[in-house]
Design an enzyme around this catalytic site. Sequence first.
Site, PDB file in Angstrom:
ATOM      1  N   GLU A  64      -2.696  17.799 -15.564  1.00 30.20           N
ATOM      2  CA  GLU A  64      -3.192  18.231 -14.259  1.00 30.20           C
ATOM      3  C   GLU A  64      -2.372  19.432 -13.786  1.00 30.20           C
ATOM      4  OE1 GLU A  64      -5.393  14.878 -12.074  1.00 30.20           O
ATOM      5  OE2 GLU A  64      -3.280  14.726 -11.564  1.00 30.20           O
TER       6      GLU A  64
ATOM      7  N   ASN B 281      -9.328   9.112  -8.921  1.00 24.76           N
ATOM      8  CA  ASN B 281      -8.098   8.915  -8.150  1.00 24.76           C
ATOM      9  C   ASN B 281      -8.450   9.121  -6.681  1.00 24.76           C
ATOM     10  OD1 ASN B 281      -5.600   8.991  -6.944  1.00 24.76           O
ATOM     11  ND2 ASN B 281      -4.926  10.895  -7.924  1.00 24.76           N
ATOM     12  N   TRP B 282      -8.585   8.009  -5.975  1.00 23.11           N
ATOM     13  CA  TRP B 282      -9.021   8.110  -4.575  1.00 23.11           C
ATOM     14  C   TRP B 282      -7.900   8.566  -3.640  1.00 23.11           C
ATOM     15  CZ3 TRP B 282     -12.731   3.397  -3.288  1.00 23.11           C
ATOM     16  CH2 TRP B 282     -13.963   3.630  -3.916  1.00 23.11           C
ATOM     17  N   LYS B 283      -6.669   8.609  -4.128  1.00 23.62           N
ATOM     18  CA  LYS B 283      -5.527   8.993  -3.278  1.00 23.62           C
ATOM     19  C   LYS B 283      -5.547   8.136  -2.002  1.00 23.62           C
ATOM     20  CE  LYS B 283      -5.627  13.420  -5.539  1.00 23.62           C
ATOM     21  NZ  LYS B 283      -5.309  14.830  -5.536  1.00 23.62           N
TER      22      LYS B 283
ATOM     23  N   GLY C 270      -7.005  19.847  -6.120  1.00 23.06           N
ATOM     24  CA  GLY C 270      -7.512  19.940  -4.755  1.00 23.06           C
ATOM     25  C   GLY C 270      -7.716  21.364  -4.264  1.00 23.06           C
TER      26      GLY C 270
ATOM     27  N   HIS D 131       2.034  11.266 -10.778  1.00 21.32           N
ATOM     28  CA  HIS D 131       1.129  12.279 -10.220  1.00 21.32           C
ATOM     29  C   HIS D 131       1.976  13.348  -9.525  1.00 21.32           C
ATOM     30  CE1 HIS D 131      -1.890  14.220  -7.771  1.00 21.32           C
ATOM     31  NE2 HIS D 131      -2.794  13.690  -8.568  1.00 21.32           N
TER      32      HIS D 131
ATOM     33  N   GLU E 234       1.667  14.792  -6.828  1.00 20.05           N
ATOM     34  CA  GLU E 234       1.906  14.549  -5.394  1.00 20.05           C
ATOM     35  C   GLU E 234       3.083  13.591  -5.207  1.00 20.05           C
ATOM     36  OE1 GLU E 234      -2.113  13.442  -4.403  1.00 20.05           O
ATOM     37  OE2 GLU E 234      -2.748  15.510  -4.719  1.00 20.05           O
TER      38      GLU E 234
ATOM     39  N   SER F 277      -9.552  19.630  -9.898  1.00 17.02           N
ATOM     40  CA  SER F 277     -10.852  20.145  -9.459  1.00 17.02           C
ATOM     41  C   SER F 277     -11.959  19.958 -10.492  1.00 17.02           C
ATOM     42  CB  SER F 277     -10.730  21.614  -9.028  1.00 17.02           C
ATOM     43  OG  SER F 277      -9.845  21.735  -7.933  1.00 17.02           O
TER      44      SER F 277
ATOM     45  N   GLY G 258     -10.115  13.708  -8.589  1.00 16.52           N
ATOM     46  CA  GLY G 258      -9.697  13.389  -7.220  1.00 16.52           C
ATOM     47  C   GLY G 258     -10.883  13.456  -6.274  1.00 16.52           C
ATOM     48  N   GLY G 259     -10.994  14.568  -5.568  1.00 16.94           N
ATOM     49  CA  GLY G 259     -12.002  14.740  -4.515  1.00 16.94           C
ATOM     50  C   GLY G 259     -13.406  14.311  -4.924  1.00 16.94           C
TER      51      GLY G 259
HETATM   52  P1  PGA Z   1      -8.829  16.947  -7.540  1.00 14.91           P
HETATM   53  O1  PGA Z   1      -7.583  15.969  -7.792  1.00 14.91           O
HETATM   54  O2  PGA Z   1      -9.907  16.530  -8.514  1.00 14.91           O
HETATM   55  O3  PGA Z   1      -9.222  16.727  -6.101  1.00 14.91           O
HETATM   56  O4  PGA Z   1      -8.343  18.334  -7.812  1.00 14.91           O
HETATM   57  C1  PGA Z   1      -7.214  15.547  -9.076  1.00 14.91           C
HETATM   58  C2  PGA Z   1      -5.989  14.677  -9.014  1.00 14.91           C
HETATM   59  O5  PGA Z   1      -5.089  14.961  -8.207  1.00 14.91           O
HETATM   60  O6  PGA Z   1      -5.870  13.685  -9.766  1.00 14.91           O
END
Ligand code: PGA
Length: 249
Positions: free
Chosen positions: A165, A9-11, A171, A93, A95, A210, A231-232
């Site tokens: 999640e 997930n590149w956001k 994050g 998600h 967010e 994470s 994500g990251g």
């Molecule tokens: P993260 O994000 O791996 O940076 O914690 C995961 C996500 O939000 O899908």
Amino acid sequence: MRRKLIAGNWKMHGNLAQNLAFAQALQQVELPRCDLLICPPFPYLQQMLDLLAPLGIQVGAQDCAQNAAGAYTGEVAASMLADLGVTHVLLGHSERRQYQQESNEQLLLKLQQALAAGLQPIVCVGETLAEREADETETVILSQVTALSEQLQPQQLAQVIWAYEPVWAIGTGLTATPLQAQAVHQLIRNSLCEQLGDQAEQVLLLYGGSVKADNAASLFSMPDIDGGLVGGASLDASQFLAIGQAAEK
Ligand code: PGA
């Protein structure tokens, strides 16, 4: 036997040059036992489809509209994503639930649009730290899952991938322990089993929050963790590949 899926997930990250470098770093990728998926921002979907499809890596979107088409400025219909060759869409998600106030009602409409377009939805659920500390994890997860699952026909529900999640792990560098994550994944599978019976065994359940190269193997060794939503670490091709390699084991 469920095939593992590692979804990046590149956001709101990336640009044409960085994306190209990412794809070039994956040229030699050989992961026969797991599927890879990258979900870039909308403007880069076509670029990543062109670059990743020849490598056997699928491309997903990070959201879709709740309507099929019409006067909805700024929205992107699920059918448009399918038209491009996009295979998956992230929905719900945390967010988006937090910053766009996405409700379960909206999410259900988006889910129905995605399914009607033939996209495979990846629906995210997760508790906040306050909810975990108040011992409400199970209640929160079950209410997020059933708000959607109970509104779907079994054949629709069987198409949905779920991503657990924990909001406190996204994050933050904090990760649920493999046993904490497994307990929630088992809870989700048991809930799906009430509607799907044995078919629930085929449903993919991803863990996100994470996920890194150094914790991926222990998470993926759990019986109900079928891969990761990353994500990251998915922005770095070598980390992403290392997570894929952990899923191969
Ligand atoms: P993260 O994000 O791996 O940076 O914690 C995961 C996500 O939000 O899908």
